[in-house]
Write an enzyme that holds these catalytic residues in place. Structure first.
Site, PDB file in Angstrom:
ATOM      1  N   GLY A  54     103.287  53.468 102.844  1.00  0.00           N
ATOM      2  CA  GLY A  54     102.128  54.340 102.689  1.00  0.00           C
ATOM      3  C   GLY A  54     102.267  55.183 101.439  1.00  0.00           C
ATOM      4  N   GLY A  56      99.841  57.780 100.708  1.00  0.00           N
ATOM      5  CA  GLY A  56      98.958  58.943 100.778  1.00  0.00           C
ATOM      6  C   GLY A  56      99.732  60.206 100.471  1.00  0.00           C
ATOM      7  N   LEU A  57      99.228  61.347 100.905  1.00  0.00           N
ATOM      8  CA  LEU A  57      99.905  62.601 100.578  1.00  0.00           C
ATOM      9  C   LEU A  57     101.355  62.592 101.025  1.00  0.00           C
ATOM     10  CD1 LEU A  57      97.299  65.402 101.273  1.00  0.00           C
ATOM     11  CD2 LEU A  57      98.134  64.569  99.093  1.00  0.00           C
ATOM     12  N   ALA A  58     101.592  62.223 102.289  1.00  0.00           N
ATOM     13  CA  ALA A  58     102.967  62.273 102.794  1.00  0.00           C
ATOM     14  C   ALA A  58     103.830  61.199 102.130  1.00  0.00           C
ATOM     15  CB  ALA A  58     102.970  62.098 104.314  1.00  0.00           C
ATOM     16  N   HIS A 280      85.404  65.508 114.784  1.00  0.00           N
ATOM     17  CA  HIS A 280      85.012  66.539 113.817  1.00  0.00           C
ATOM     18  C   HIS A 280      83.538  66.900 113.996  1.00  0.00           C
ATOM     19  CE1 HIS A 280      84.351  68.671 110.103  1.00  0.00           C
ATOM     20  NE2 HIS A 280      85.632  68.601 109.807  1.00  0.00           N
ATOM     21  N   SER A 298      82.080  68.532 104.845  1.00  0.00           N
ATOM     22  CA  SER A 298      83.216  69.445 104.967  1.00  0.00           C
ATOM     23  C   SER A 298      82.950  70.638 105.874  1.00  0.00           C
ATOM     24  CB  SER A 298      83.592  69.975 103.583  1.00  0.00           C
ATOM     25  OG  SER A 298      84.482  71.051 103.721  1.00  0.00           O
ATOM     26  N   ARG A 344      87.353  73.214 115.523  1.00  0.00           N
ATOM     27  CA  ARG A 344      86.636  71.942 115.561  1.00  0.00           C
ATOM     28  C   ARG A 344      86.367  71.426 116.965  1.00  0.00           C
ATOM     29  NH1 ARG A 344      89.688  68.913 110.496  1.00  0.00           N
ATOM     30  NH2 ARG A 344      88.640  70.165 108.916  1.00  0.00           N
ATOM     31  N   GLU A 439      99.928  62.168 109.126  1.00  0.00           N
ATOM     32  CA  GLU A 439      99.114  61.930 110.326  1.00  0.00           C
ATOM     33  C   GLU A 439      99.757  60.897 111.251  1.00  0.00           C
ATOM     34  OE1 GLU A 439      95.027  60.972 109.457  1.00  0.00           O
ATOM     35  OE2 GLU A 439      94.475  60.851 111.574  1.00  0.00           O
ATOM     36  N   LEU A 455      96.311  68.369 105.087  1.00  0.00           N
ATOM     37  CA  LEU A 455      96.870  68.235 103.743  1.00  0.00           C
ATOM     38  C   LEU A 455      98.184  69.005 103.670  1.00  0.00           C
ATOM     39  CD1 LEU A 455      93.590  68.719 101.667  1.00  0.00           C
ATOM     40  CD2 LEU A 455      94.579  66.626 102.555  1.00  0.00           C
TER      41      LEU A 455
END
Lengths: 651, 257
Positions: A54, A56-58, A280, A298, A344, A439, A455
């Site tokens: 992966g 992504g961010l992580a 959401h 958002s 949420r 996630e 994030l």
């Protein structure tokens, strides 16, 4: 079929899971743990290979940081470029307890808000560490050149997000995820250029290799050539995102899938809280049968937008003809202290309630208004345009409506999964050497994630936690010793090849997408925003039937040896069809309501989630036993020493 | 509404491609363009024909995965929009549309409408970053950045790396893509120490990847879904010229700490 749907018994012999939270006061745990951890000397690091799945961010943050430290890193992405990972689509922002607004924020308050926001189903130790690291993340991202919004004096700007009464959210227009991901992506590409990270694009992980009880490798398929290959290393990091696409329609990207974590689960990694999914509240409603995905608007819009529906049932008048006195600003009415910025899960549930009362708006009555008229009157259209222009543009492209003139129509949609592979404080799964970040793990958000926290968690895991904890693991593990000729590697590779051949050999009548849509509908109806025992049992009967039909009747054309997008999808849907069952089993067993898990049998007189802390103040961690319908439940008890267990109130 | 599609079909990188005509019948004006292709593909699979391969992921216009030519225009006729955010209400009932992959030497076709854009990643590897290892950063507010500078940097940083600029350029130049990154980082104080090396190395990488030269045609900014302007190309040229007066540092090597 009825024999399948019983509740799995707990294994009395199963030990309670220990998360290995370090002892000591909460504000000292991480610092002390970092000192106690073993280190790998710089000269020895290159002898260790770490596989990061992966980007992504992580994943990108972990791969870049570990590469920078001198480890030999291989990073895998099924996209054509590491920059496409779905972190890119996060809009609103990232939390950090900087207290730059002088409005009473602190590490402890961010910790407190997150534990409470998660409805007391997360670990205090992990959440406190996350709040602490939030400070470093913002520093790191600014140093990388992330263009966060600024004030005229050149200082960083902030805005508010749901579930908080302070302004601690840093943002880059409505594209914060994009800018943070590009920062991590650029750091990753720098390491690729320096030769410390090898990047494998268009490469999908299809299995995990476990040797002598440790994660030692992965089996991949090259999506362009079909080549099935293996990679071995000394540790494996999964940063492969969430599984909201089990619902088919979600805000996730089309390719987002559960395959990597699900395959690891079937190899022995426990799956924690699979039923904790976040719906959401602010997404564009479904417009037709052909719909391929849902688009988020958002949460930051709730800073200035007011949510309402008509007071009258079935009021068909256009919004501008409904006078103020006949509107129900239901979030402001029910939750006066947080108003439109209620968390949420609460905002979603409230939207469902008013639509169930037949007061919903738009085609099909599944929608509520998000109205900017007051904010435009107060601040002027240009201010609103500056803050949210790109979101209003996106709304207009999709719906053809101008939200400066008419209120937006929104409805909840699956967005994020708090559940994921179980990890301890070091982010290590129940398979030694397997680390799970972002996630894909279950760690920090409990039963509901607050806005702008995903994030933060992805980057905390990638930049700061894994570089320490993976090193600690490796320091106690001799490097190497396994190559791709190992029998376990060859066996896993052969299994993957067989599965691929099976999918191509069915040649049935139904497309992969038609199965995926049907599964999604079952899950949305029975394991979505509200769940009950009857519905879950019904789903637990239907899912195995659908899985069986898939095995007999799916149509995947062409062959393995070239780009074959139907084959890619088929492999992912197979795994969703299995994971869906575990989600329903978990939702059925958890006979309480908490956060996003709303069991209709368990609610307060005024319709709020009713927890049962006596029976369910634990993480449910499921072990695969070889039979999908009969996983073994393990429990990690949750203790709350710093945040008092209480019914969550945002009134 | 009904549409007639002429679609480029090419089995793999080595096969010869050709146009094949398909009918998209009874599609809704509220569909996105890619949802229309989903419907066409479901029908193709129903008839045991291979579906059209096209790249896509987020379908929100931000991941940059999607993109092909519609009647010769990258991402289709609507300005500032990726093809995933293009809706059929933009077209008229009965329209004939030709769909082709990006055409550029640096972007070889993999299959149908899918191309290999790996060259973009290699340009970034050459210098499209600020060297800032985790753990070394000063407090975020210690670095002041004037609002107008950060806003301009953001305009450049909004690039999604889709490749439309290259596809639209008669020279298949990657100048807008490269200039956007050079400008984003060069406009910020954090980007100053590596500014000269960055522009030199990224431009050299662009040339190595066989992208064409820029002749200021402006086609790139006309199709850019994020409406990035060629003013950033002027900024790149300025930086490149300035860097050429500065001494060259020895090239970065893997062995250096």
């Amino acid at each position: 079929m009825e024999t399948r749907v019983g509740l799995p018994a707990e294994d009395p012999a199963a030990s309670r899971l220990d998360a290995e939270i370090p002892p000591g006061p909460i504000e000292r745990k991480w610092e002390r743990h970092r000192f106690d951890m073993k280190l790998v000397s710089p000269a020895n690091r290159r002898r260790y290979t770490i596989l990061v799945v992966g980007s992504g961010l992580a994943g990108a943050a972990a791969a870049a940081s570990l590469g920078e430290m001198g480890y030999n890193v291989k990073c895998f992405s099924y996209h054509d470029s590491a920059r496409r990972a779905h972190s890119i689509a996060a809009q609103g922002g990232i939390n950090a307890a900087k207290n730059y607004r002088n409005d009473g924020d602190s590490v402890f308050r961010l910790f407190y808000d997150t534990v409470k926001g998660g409805d007391f189903r997360s670990r205090e130790g992990n959440v406190y560490r996350l709040a602490e690291l939030s400070l470093n993340i913002i520093d790191q991202c600014v140093a990388q050149g992330v263009p966060f919004a600024r004030e005229y004096g050149g200082l960083l700007d902030n805005r508010s997000f749901g579930g908080a009464q302070v302004s601690r959210t840093f943002y880059a227009r409505g594209q914060t995820g994009q800018q943070l991901l590009l920062g991590a992506y650029q750091a990753l590409q720098r390491q690729v250029g320096l030769g410390s990270v090898t990047l494998f694009i268009r490469t999908e992980m299809l299995d995990l290799v476990v040797i002598d009880g440790r994660a030692r490798g992965i089996v991949t398929r090259n999506l362009a050539t079909g080549a099935i290959e293996s990679h071995v290393g000394d540790a494996v990091v999964l940063a492969t995102g969430g599984y909201s696409n089990v619902f088919y329609l979600s805000t996730n990207a089309k390719a987002s899938n559960a395959t990597a974590i699900w395959r690891a689960h079937k190899r022995g990694a426990f799956f924690a809280n699979p039923c904790f999914t976040q719906i959401h509240p602010t997404c564009i409603p479904v417009s037709g049968e052909y719909q391929s995905k849902l688009t988020l608007m958002s949460e930051s819009l709730r800073n200035d937008g007011r949510v309402w529906v008509p007071k009258k049932i079935g009021d068909g008048r256009p919004p501008d003809q409904i006078p103020e006195s006949e509107r129900d600003y239901y979030l402001e009415r029910k939750y006066p202290s947080y108003g439109n910025l209620a968390p949420r899960d609460i905002a979603s549930h409230a939207a469902k309630d008013v639509c169930d009362e037949k007061r919903g708006v738009g085609p099909g009555g599944r929608g509520v208004y998000l109205d900017f008229a007051d904010a435009i009157r107060r601040l002027g259209e240009s201010v609103i345009r500056e803050k949210y222009g790109n979101l209003f543009d996106m709304y207009e492209r999709i719906t053809g409506e101008n939200a400066y003139r008419v209120p937006m129509r929104i409805y909840p949609a699956p967005h994020y999964t708090m559940g994921g592979l179980w990890v301890d404080y070091n982010l290590m799964a129940t398979i030694p050497g397997l680390f799970v970040a972002g996630e894909a793990n279950f760690s920090d958000h409990g039963a509901n994630r607050l806005g702008a926290s995903a994030l933060m968690q992805g980057l905390a895991d990638g930049y700061f936690i894994l570089p320490a904890t993976v090193g600690d693991y490796l320091a106690r593990t001799p490097p190497g010793g396994v190559d791709t000729g190992h029998p376990a590697v060859e066996a896993a590779e052969a299994e993957v090849a067989t599965r691929v051949a099976q999918l191509l050999g069915i040649r049935g009548m139904r497309t992969v997408d038609s199965f995926h849509r049907e599964l999604g509908q079952i899950m949305w109806d029975h394991c979505g925003m509200a769940r009950n025992e009857g519905g879950l049992r019904y789903a637990l009967g239907k899912i195995p039937e659908l899985r069986q039909e898939f095995r007999e009747n799916v149509r995947v054309l062409e062959r393995n040896e070239e780009l074959n997008q139907s084959l890619e999808k088929a492999g992912r849907v197979v795994d969703f069809l299995e994971l869906a069952e575990l989600m329903c089993i978990d939702a059925l067993h958890r006979a309480e309501s908490c956060g996003g898990h709303f069991r209709e049998e368990h609610q307060t007189p005024d319709g709020e989630a009713l927890r049962d802390d006596e029976r369910f103040a634990y993480v449910s961690a499921w072990e695969y036993t070889g039979t999908l319908a009969r996983p073994t439940l393990h429990k990690e008890p949750l203790a709350f020493e710093y945040v008092h267990l209480a019914q969550r109130s945002y009134r | 509404m009904n549409l007639t599609l002429r679609v480029w079909r090419q089995k793999n990188a080595h096969a010869r491609g050709r146009f094949v005509t398909y009918e998209a019948r009874n599609v809704s004006p509220d569909m996105s363009f890619l949802e229309m292709l989903d419907v066409v593909n479901e029908e193709l699979i129903g008839r045991e024909q291979e579906p059209i391969a096209f790249e896509h992921d987020c379908r929100e216009g931000i991941c940059g995965a999607c993109g092909f030519m519609i009647n010769g225009i990258a991402h289709g006729p609507k300005r500032g929009t990726t093809v995933c955010q293009l809706h059929l209400r933009t077209f008229r009932d009965g329209d004939h549309l030709t769909l082709e992959p990006w055409r550029a030497k640096a972007f070889p076709v993999i299959k149908d409408l899918v191309v290999d854009r790996g060259a973009f990643d290699r340009i970034i590897q050459a210098g499209g970053f600020i060297s800032a290892p985790a753990g070394a950063a000063p407090d975020a507010n210690a670095i002041l950045v004037p609002k107008e500078d950060v806003e301009l940097a953001f305009d450049a940083a909004a690039c999604i790396g889709c490749g439309a600029c290259v596809a639209a350029c008669p020279n298949a130049s990657a100048m807008l893509f490269t200039a956007a990154k050079v400008s984003h980082l060069g406009l910020l104080p954090q980007g100053q120490p590596e500014r000269n090396d960055r522009v030199r190395n990224m431009v050299a990488a662009m040339d190595r990847e066989m992208f064409g030269g820029c002749t200021n045609m402006g086609e790139c900014q006309a199709v850019c879904p994020k409406e990035i302007t060629i003013a950033f190309i002027a900024r790149l040229n300025h930086d490149l010229l300035a860097a050429s007066f500065k001494g060259r540092k020895p090239p970065r090597t893997a062995a250096s700490p």
